[in-house]
Scaffold this motif. Structure first.
Motif, mmCIF file in Angstrom:
data_model
loop_
_atom_site.group_PDB
_atom_site.id
_atom_site.type_symbol
_atom_site.label_atom_id
_atom_site.label_comp_id
_atom_site.label_asym_id
_atom_site.label_seq_id
_atom_site.Cartn_x
_atom_site.Cartn_y
_atom_site.Cartn_z
ATOM 1 N N VAL A 181 -61.816 -44.216 -12.140
ATOM 2 C CA VAL A 181 -61.289 -44.828 -13.358
ATOM 3 C C VAL A 181 -62.395 -45.040 -14.390
ATOM 4 C CG1 VAL A 181 -60.144 -46.877 -14.291
ATOM 5 C CG2 VAL A 181 -59.438 -45.968 -12.085
ATOM 6 N N GLY A 182 -63.585 -45.417 -13.939
ATOM 7 C CA GLY A 182 -64.683 -45.688 -14.862
ATOM 8 C C GLY A 182 -65.973 -45.961 -14.112
ATOM 9 N N ASP A 183 -67.011 -46.253 -14.887
ATOM 10 C CA ASP A 183 -68.330 -46.495 -14.328
ATOM 11 C C ASP A 183 -68.373 -47.879 -13.685
ATOM 12 O OD1 ASP A 183 -71.017 -46.282 -13.680
ATOM 13 O OD2 ASP A 183 -71.687 -46.922 -15.669
ATOM 14 N N VAL A 184 -68.245 -47.904 -12.365
ATOM 15 C CA VAL A 184 -68.222 -49.138 -11.595
ATOM 16 C C VAL A 184 -69.485 -49.203 -10.744
ATOM 17 C CG1 VAL A 184 -67.040 -50.326 -9.704
ATOM 18 C CG2 VAL A 184 -65.707 -49.211 -11.484
ATOM 19 N N ILE A 190 -56.102 -53.054 -11.181
ATOM 20 C CA ILE A 190 -56.829 -54.062 -11.961
ATOM 21 C C ILE A 190 -58.016 -53.407 -12.665
ATOM 22 C CG2 ILE A 190 -58.213 -56.171 -11.799
ATOM 23 C CD1 ILE A 190 -56.314 -56.988 -9.447
ATOM 24 N N VAL A 191 -58.744 -52.545 -11.956
ATOM 25 C CA VAL A 191 -59.884 -51.843 -12.557
ATOM 26 C C VAL A 191 -59.410 -50.972 -13.723
ATOM 27 C CG1 VAL A 191 -61.638 -50.057 -12.127
ATOM 28 C CG2 VAL A 191 -61.318 -51.909 -10.488
ATOM 29 N N LYS A 192 -58.283 -50.299 -13.545
ATOM 30 C CA LYS A 192 -57.733 -49.458 -14.602
ATOM 31 C C LYS A 192 -57.422 -50.289 -15.858
ATOM 32 C CE LYS A 192 -55.165 -46.174 -13.106
ATOM 33 N NZ LYS A 192 -54.075 -45.409 -12.502
ATOM 34 N N VAL A 193 -56.815 -51.445 -15.672
ATOM 35 C CA VAL A 193 -56.481 -52.334 -16.792
ATOM 36 C C VAL A 193 -57.755 -52.840 -17.470
ATOM 37 C CG1 VAL A 193 -55.456 -54.583 -17.358
ATOM 38 C CG2 VAL A 193 -54.220 -52.992 -15.883
ATOM 39 N N VAL A 194 -58.774 -53.177 -16.677
ATOM 40 C CA VAL A 194 -60.042 -53.652 -17.242
ATOM 41 C C VAL A 194 -60.671 -52.567 -18.112
ATOM 42 C CG1 VAL A 194 -62.434 -54.273 -16.656
ATOM 43 C CG2 VAL A 194 -60.516 -55.410 -15.508
ATOM 44 N N LYS A 239 -70.541 -51.484 -23.202
ATOM 45 C CA LYS A 239 -70.972 -52.865 -23.364
ATOM 46 C C LYS A 239 -70.709 -53.705 -22.125
ATOM 47 C CE LYS A 239 -70.368 -57.071 -26.011
ATOM 48 N NZ LYS A 239 -70.354 -57.928 -24.846
ATOM 49 N N ALA A 240 -69.489 -53.753 -21.671
ATOM 50 C CA ALA A 240 -69.153 -54.582 -20.518
ATOM 51 C C ALA A 240 -69.312 -53.764 -19.237
ATOM 52 C CB ALA A 240 -67.728 -55.109 -20.644
ATOM 53 N N LYS A 241 -70.275 -54.142 -18.444
ATOM 54 C CA LYS A 241 -70.540 -53.468 -17.177
ATOM 55 C C LYS A 241 -69.620 -54.028 -16.115
ATOM 56 C CE LYS A 241 -72.940 -50.830 -14.475
ATOM 57 N NZ LYS A 241 -72.503 -49.468 -14.417
ATOM 58 N N VAL A 242 -68.908 -53.156 -15.403
ATOM 59 C CA VAL A 242 -67.992 -53.583 -14.350
ATOM 60 C C VAL A 242 -68.729 -53.514 -13.010
ATOM 61 C CG1 VAL A 242 -65.802 -53.124 -13.175
ATOM 62 C CG2 VAL A 242 -65.979 -52.809 -15.664
ATOM 63 N N ILE A 243 -68.787 -54.665 -12.334
ATOM 64 C CA ILE A 243 -69.506 -54.783 -11.077
ATOM 65 C C ILE A 243 -68.527 -55.281 -10.015
ATOM 66 C CG2 ILE A 243 -71.413 -55.923 -9.869
ATOM 67 C CD1 ILE A 243 -72.625 -56.380 -12.722
ATOM 68 N N MET A 244 -68.414 -54.527 -8.942
ATOM 69 C CA MET A 244 -67.502 -54.916 -7.877
ATOM 70 C C MET A 244 -68.290 -55.491 -6.707
ATOM 71 S SD MET A 244 -64.637 -51.971 -8.049
ATOM 72 C CE MET A 244 -63.398 -53.080 -7.401
ATOM 73 N N PHE A 245 -67.674 -56.452 -6.038
ATOM 74 C CA PHE A 245 -68.297 -57.081 -4.884
ATOM 75 C C PHE A 245 -67.235 -57.334 -3.828
ATOM 76 C CE2 PHE A 245 -66.741 -60.401 -7.604
ATOM 77 C CZ PHE A 245 -66.242 -61.377 -6.752
ATOM 78 N N LYS A 246 -67.679 -57.469 -2.609
ATOM 79 C CA LYS A 246 -66.789 -57.768 -1.483
ATOM 80 C C LYS A 246 -67.069 -59.195 -1.037
ATOM 81 C CE LYS A 246 -65.676 -56.299 3.175
ATOM 82 N NZ LYS A 246 -66.106 -55.600 4.350
ATOM 83 N N THR A 247 -66.030 -59.894 -0.578
ATOM 84 C CA THR A 247 -66.231 -61.236 -0.050
ATOM 85 C C THR A 247 -65.849 -61.266 1.421
ATOM 86 O OG1 THR A 247 -64.022 -61.885 -0.782
ATOM 87 C CG2 THR A 247 -65.862 -62.461 -2.237
ATOM 88 N N GLU A 248 -66.421 -62.218 2.117
ATOM 89 C CA GLU A 248 -66.114 -62.415 3.524
ATOM 90 C C GLU A 248 -64.762 -63.089 3.620
ATOM 91 O OE1 GLU A 248 -66.878 -61.480 7.132
ATOM 92 O OE2 GLU A 248 -68.646 -61.443 5.862
ATOM 93 N N LEU A 284 -63.064 -47.838 -3.237
ATOM 94 C CA LEU A 284 -64.189 -47.789 -4.165
ATOM 95 C C LEU A 284 -64.212 -46.457 -4.909
ATOM 96 C CD1 LEU A 284 -66.586 -49.324 -5.268
ATOM 97 C CD2 LEU A 284 -67.949 -48.424 -3.383
ATOM 98 N N PHE A 285 -63.937 -45.359 -4.210
ATOM 99 C CA PHE A 285 -63.883 -44.041 -4.831
ATOM 100 C C PHE A 285 -62.807 -44.012 -5.924
ATOM 101 C CE2 PHE A 285 -62.163 -39.699 -5.015
ATOM 102 C CZ PHE A 285 -63.296 -39.013 -5.422
#
Length: 167
Positions: A141-144, A77-81, A106-115, A135-136
Motif C-alpha cells: 500500500v505504501g512506504d511502511v 487501516i494502512v490503506k486509509v492512512v 511528510k508523515a512516516k508510517v511506522i508499524m509495531f507489534k505488541t505483546e 506486513l507485505f
C-alpha cells in the motif's frame, strides 16, 4: 530574499506523532516516551477517531499497531492512512502552489507489534497467523517501516534513525 519552505512544519516546531493501537496502556507508554524526547504525541485507541486525529494533529509520524484488536483489518487501516496522507499532500501543495514531492513523504508510517496479554481470547476475532504476509500487504500500500515488537526499553533506539531523517 525569503525562500519558501516546502515542508509544512517550521524547523523550530517539535516533531509530532499519532500512535494508534488497541492496547491503551502501551500506546500511552509510547506517547510518554516520545514526549520525554520533545516529540508531541497523541495516543489514539479508537479506529473511528484515527482520521480526525490525523487531520487535527498533522503528524510527522504515524505509529500503527500491526496486531491490534480492531474492527477493520490492519491492511485496510494502512490503506486509509495512505489515502489521507496523499490527499493532505495534495491540499498543501495546492495551497503552496508547489508540486513538492517532499510533502508526499511528510508523515512516516511506522508499524509495531505488541505483546498480547491474553493470547487465547481476542474479542474482535482478528488474528494474525502470518505476520510476514500482513506486513507485505501493508508495504504494498505504501512506504511502511516495521520496528518489530514494542518494548519500553528498546523503543527509542528502534525509532532514533527515523527521527533523525525527519529533523
Amino acid at each position: 530574499m525569503n525562500e519558501v519552505n516546502s515542508d509544512s512544519r517550521h524547523p523550530s516546531e517539535p516533531l509530532k506523532a499519532v500512535i494508534f493501537g488497541s492496547r491503551v496502556k502501551q500506546i500511552q507508554q509510547m506517547s510518554e516516551q516520545l514526549k520525554r524526547k520533545k516529540i508531541l504525541a497523541l495516543p489514539v485507541p479508537e479506529e473511528r477517531k484515527l482520521l480526525s486525529s490525523l487531520s487535527e494533529f498533522d503528524p510527522d509520524f504515524i505509529f500503527l499497531e500491526i496486531n491490534g484488536e480492531t474492527p477493520s483489518p490492519i491492511e485496510q487501516i494502512v490503506k486509509v492512512v495512505f489515502m489521507w496522507t496523499k490527499n493532505y499532500a495534495r491540499k498543501i501543495n495546492k495551497t503552496l502552489n508547489s508540486p513538492s514531492s517532499r510533502l508526499w513523504d511528510k508523515a512516516k508510517v511506522i508499524m509495531f507489534k505488541t505483546e498480547n496479554e491474553d493470547a487465547g481470547a481476542n474479542p474482535a476475532g482478528v488474528t494474525i497467523g502470518d505476520l510476514d504476509e500482513v506486513l507485505f500487504k501493508c508495504k504494498e500500500v505504501g512506504d511502511v517501516e516495521y520496528i518489530g515488537l514494542y518494548s519500553s526499553w528498546s523503543f527509542f533506539s528502534k525509532i532514533e534513525p527515523l527521527l533523525k531523517k525527519q529533523q
